[in-house]
Every structure is written in C-alpha cells, then in structure tokens.
Design an enzyme around this catalytic site. Structure first.
Site, PDB file in Angstrom:
ATOM      1  N   PRO A 552      19.329  18.471  15.509  1.00  0.00           N
ATOM      2  CG  PRO A 552      21.463  18.977  16.284  1.00  0.00           C
ATOM      3  CD  PRO A 552      20.622  18.068  15.495  1.00  0.00           C
ATOM      4  CG  HIS A 553      16.096  24.734  15.618  1.00  0.00           C
ATOM      5  ND1 HIS A 553      15.179  24.889  14.679  1.00  0.00           N
ATOM      6  CD2 HIS A 553      16.576  26.225  15.708  1.00  0.00           C
ATOM      7  CE1 HIS A 553      14.948  26.163  14.351  1.00  0.00           C
ATOM      8  NE2 HIS A 553      15.862  26.984  15.101  1.00  0.00           N
ATOM      9  CG  HIS A 554      23.723  24.039  16.723  1.00  0.00           C
ATOM     10  ND1 HIS A 554      24.661  24.335  16.062  1.00  0.00           N
ATOM     11  CD2 HIS A 554      23.537  24.348  17.912  1.00  0.00           C
ATOM     12  CE1 HIS A 554      25.600  24.908  16.901  1.00  0.00           C
ATOM     13  NE2 HIS A 554      24.877  25.086  17.927  1.00  0.00           N
TER      14      HIS A 554
END
Length: 570
Positions: A552-554
């Site tokens: 995830p883009h986290h």
C-alpha cells in the site's frame, strides 16, 4: 451539488464490523487514498439477520425500467476444468453484461445466453460455489424470469469439450424461477440480508488502521509495534498542535477529512454501542476516538477565536518518502479566523466534538462536558463567520478543496440539536438545508447526513423523501451505475469511497426506520464487494482474506527504521 474536486486514487479500504449478541452488525469503512492522498472514514451501521445460503439456480434479484440484475450460482458436485452455463430467459434480452464469464453464444431470438468460463475461474472444485453476476438490458420495465437450460432440454451445467479436460457435467439443482416486482425496484430475496464474511475480524483490523495513523506521543497501549512518537513539536505560533491523525499514507494533518471521519465513527458508536461490547472492541474504540478529539481541543482556541485546520504542507510532504518518526522537514500550521473564515471545517469539527460528547457521557462525564463546551463555542464561531476554509487556506485547495459550507453547517446544527435539544440548533439546520438530495456523502458533501439528522429530529416526510432519493440513486434502477459485480460506481476517482458513503447513509437510515432490508442489502452488496465478493476475489482490507494489497502507498508502513531510502514508492 457537491463532489470531490481533486482526482483521487483509492487503493485500500479497512472495514470494521461486528456481530452482536442480537446478531446485529456494525460496519465501518476507512479509506486510504493514493495519488492525492485522501483519507475519509465512513461508518456503516446495520441491524441484519443471517439467512441460509441459496441453492443453485438463476436469480433475478433487482429490476428497473430498461434493465435488471441477477446471478447464477454454480455448485458442481465434482471438479470442473472449464465450464459453460446456458441461461434461458422468458423474453428477449437486448444484451447481458457479465464479468466473471464470457458471453460465448446468443440465440437468434435473444432469449438464451451461453456463459463460458474465463481463464482465471475455469477450475471450480466439487462442493464449492461460484456466483456469476450479470446485468441485463431490455425493453420495458417488467423483469423476465429465467431458468438454466442445456439447450437440449434438461437443466444442467457442463464443461465445454475444449476446456482443457474431459467434458464434465455438474447437475444443477434448479431453484424456482424468481423475478423482481416492478414497484420500487425491490427484491424477491429473503426478507433479511445474508452475511458472508467475518465482519468482527474486519472491525478489529480497521480500528488498527486508525491507530497506525496516530501523530504525536503515542499511548503506552499502542498496538502498532512499528509506530512510535513523531511530530511531537507540531505547533501554530508556539501553540501545541501535536497529536491527531496523519492523512492517508502521508504526514499532513487535514482537519476537514479528519473531522468527517471522527464524526461518523462517533455516530456509529452512539447508534451501535452494543456491537462493540459484544465483540470486545469497545475499549479499543473509545481509545481510538480520543486521539482526534483531544487534537481538536488543542486546535480550537476560543479565547483567540482561532481554529487551526492544517499542520504540514502537502507539497513539501510529498517530497519526502519515509517514516513520520524520521521526518525533519518544515511543518507549517494554518488557521481560520473571523477575518479568514472556514465554517465548513469548523462546523464539521463541531459535529465531531458534539457527538463525541454524547458517546463519552457515560464513560467519562468530565471529558464529555469538555467536548460539548468546545463544540458549542466552535459552532458559534463557525456560524458567525461563514466561509470556505480552502479560500482562507489556499494550501489546502489541491488536496481537500471545499466546494461549500452550508451542508457542513447543516449537519453540525443537526448534531448539536441531537445532543442539546436546543431549538435554535434545529432552526439553524432547517435554514442551512437547501432541499436537494445529495450527490454523495463524503468529506466534501454532507447533505444526506444533514437530512437524515433532520428526519431524526422532526420525522417530517420531506426529509425522509430526500434520504430515500439519495440512497435509491445508488441502488439498481438509480442514476448511479452498478458494476456487474455489484459495486455502486459513482465516479472513477474514489469509487469505493462513494459506495461506502452511500452505504453509510443507507444503514443509518435503516436504523432510523427508513428503507428497511432494501437499504441494508445495498450496504451489504457494496461492503461484500470490498471484502472480496468481486471477480478477482480481492479484498481491499489489508490483512483480511488471502488476496489483499501487499504494497500500500503508506509511508509509515513501507519500511523498517533506517531502510526507507531504499524502499521506493510502490
């Protein structure tokens, strides 16, 4: 009519739900944004009864003028290695949309459609089930009935001879042909919606998401081992602004979406506290909600008539890929004042504080009183100084640019009336309501929530009608398209988020006596899609099921301490 302004790419959704001792279910969805890093928390609450699984057959479950929705459940007694299904309709069908199968043949009179497996679902194990959803397009508004047909008379499902294995026939236990009634697009399904997933597990996972978003000094019971203190020196003109939630996968704190999330989460806890108690998550929920509520108390300075609405600059923040614990860039703070107003974000926060005071009333009376006092003074500030906050804080425009303030103030006034029963708040809510049905329920669109609160307060039919109009627009036959797998598809940017927002209103309305099982089914259809009831069997909740986002883009979750330089942004 309000809609999201900035293009958003949503990539993961955390849904939390729980089954109560009364078999009630409480849902919540939090969404993490991609490209423009949008974050909103949506709450879905319902009172649902479990039903038995359907037998194999053709089910026409929804109908509207010019179309219908249905599905075939394939349940072979032995393994299939390639398959086809023959569906015979009672009248000609102009076209059939199917995602989990190919339409390989259509009879000349357009009453019989042959559906053949796709590559990814050609293997169906004996004893398992595969649901094949479809949307049909037709003339008129009367849905057809349908049966399974082999084309030669007997009802059967077969494996095509070229399907990579011997032709294997799976007997089809024919269910009674069903059709949807013409009135209201309602369903002939069982009167109580069925549930398919472990919602209690999803609830626990999504509460953890909010814990992972914490900024400032973390409590001793922090359940996220890879998170620690960060941004402890956040301030505005020397005033302490540490704490709160980071937005999405970034490190900016935007109060408009944060207040939206907090209000909806508290609204759900107020409605379905017993669900949290039954699942053992009540203390975790109270603990999680303290983070943004404590932060809002810091942001509002009533003696100065200043409300701090953002910490961190989005452009600067996007130039840094790393853990919040390791960041060293400038973190400016932005405020609204009497001369630079922002009644949208201030009103939204007042709603969060007000409902927060309601849910903490029995838990911590002193804290509840503190929240309500802040809600009252912040609401008065917002009412006295109307205006769009992103005009006063242009640094927010490219991320959470607001398109208006009346709907936030309407929802705020409705929430204040619910908590205080002060008639002036109800008068305000009526005045702020512009009468139109909502386009969406989101961080930038609160009409549907405002009208539901007005219905709760007055039971006037005009508010009920607008709530019904909004929810029905996301159902079959409404203005919002529905994918063959069943997702209400409002817009390509944040598609799951819009479906979640409509489902939020649907189940809250059902709890208030509007829509009944029809609204609950809409919510379950969208929630189940996000949990894996889709053609890829893909769960948008990290950790739920076996097929979910792995990268995830986290920023905070992307790398271990000291390794972010090599982590990349995938």
């Amino acid at each position: 009519m309000k809609k999201d302004i900035a293009p958003i790419s949503w990539y993961t959704h955390s849904l939390r739900a729980e089954v109560t001792a009364k078999r009630r279910i409480s849902f919540r969805i939090s969404q993490v944004g991609g490209n423009m890093q949008e974050f909103i928390s949506w709450l879905l609450l319902a009172s649902l009864t479990l039903t038995s699984a359907e037998s194999q057959g053709v089910y026409i479950s929804q109908a509207w003028s010019g179309g219908f929705h249905g599905h075939v459940t394939l349940s072979p007694s032995q393994d299939l290695h390639g398959w086809e299904v023959h569906v015979k309709f009672s009248k000609p069908i102009d076209s059939l949309e199917v995602w989990t199968a190919k339409v390989s043949a259509v009879s000349s009179d357009k009453t019989e459609y042959t559906l053949t497996n796709k590559d990814y679902d050609r293997d169906v194990h004996g004893g398992s089930e595969l649901q094949i959803d479809f949307n049909g397009h037709m003339s008129g508004d009367t849905a057809p009935t349908a049966t399974l047909s082999s084309g030669g008379g007997s009802s059967q499902t077969s494996a095509p001879s070229g399907g990579g294995g011997s032709a294997t026939k799976a007997p089809a236990t024919q269910a009674p042909a069903t059709s949807a009634p013409q009135t209201g697009g309602s369903s002939n399904l069982n009167s109580h919606p069925s549930t398919k997933f472990d919602y209690a597990k999803a609830l626990k996972l999504s509460i953890l998401f909010f814990d992972a978003q914490r900024s400032g000094r973390l409590p001793s019971n922090n359940p996220i081992p890879w998170r620690s203190d960060s941004a402890v020196n956040d301030n505005g003109d020397g005033h302490d602004l540490s704490g709160g939630w980071y937005d999405a996968g970034d490190h900016v704190k935007f109060n408009l979406p944060q207040a939206t999330a907090t209000h909806v989460l508290a609204w759900g806890l107020e409605k379905f506290k017993d669900a949290y108690q039954a699942s053992g998550q009540l203390d975790m929920m109270y603990d999680m909600l303290r983070t943004p509520l404590d932060y809002f108390l810091k942001c509002w300075q009533p003696d100065r008539q200043v409300y701090w609405v953002q910490v961190g600059n989005g452009e600067i923040d996007h130039g840094y890929w790393g853990r919040p614990e390791d960041m060293h860039m400038s973190r400016p703070a932005y405020k609204v004042t009497a001369g630079s107003p922002g009644s949208d974000v201030a009103g939204n926060t007042a709603a969060a504080l007000a409902v927060g005071s309601l849910v903490y009333k029995d838990k911590d009376a002193s804290y509840s009183a503190k929240l309500l006092a802040a809600a009252k003074s912040l609401y008065a500030f917002a009412k006295a100084h109307p205006g769009i906050y992103s005009n006063s804080v242009p640094e927010a425009k490219n991320f959470y640019g607001s398109s208006g303030w009346e709907d936030e103030m309407c929802e705020a006034a409705g929430a204040m009336y619910k908590v205080t029963k002060d008639q002036q708040y109800l008068n305000d809510a009526k005045g702020y309501d512009k009468g139109g049905a909502g386009w969406a329920y989101s961080w930038d669109a609160k009409n549907a929530g405002c009208q539901l609160l007005l219905w709760e307060a007055t039971h006037e039919g005009k508010y009920k009608g607008k709530v019904e109009e909004f929810v029905n627009s996301y159902d079959y036959g409404g203005s919002v398209p529905i994918t063959p797998c069943g997702l209400s598809w409002r817009d390509k940017w944040g598609s799951n988020g819009y479906a979640a927002g409509a489902s939020t209103i649907a189940v809250l309305a059902a709890a208030d006596g509007i829509g009944g099982d029809k609204f609950k089914k809409l919510a379950l259809r969208n929630i189940d899609y996000m949990l894996g009831e889709n053609r890829q069997h893909f769960s948008y909740v990290i950790g739920f099921g076996s097929n979910f986002p792995k990268k995830p883009h986290h920023r905070a979750a992307s790398c271990a301490p000291g390794y972010c330089a090599n982590a990349g942004q995938d």
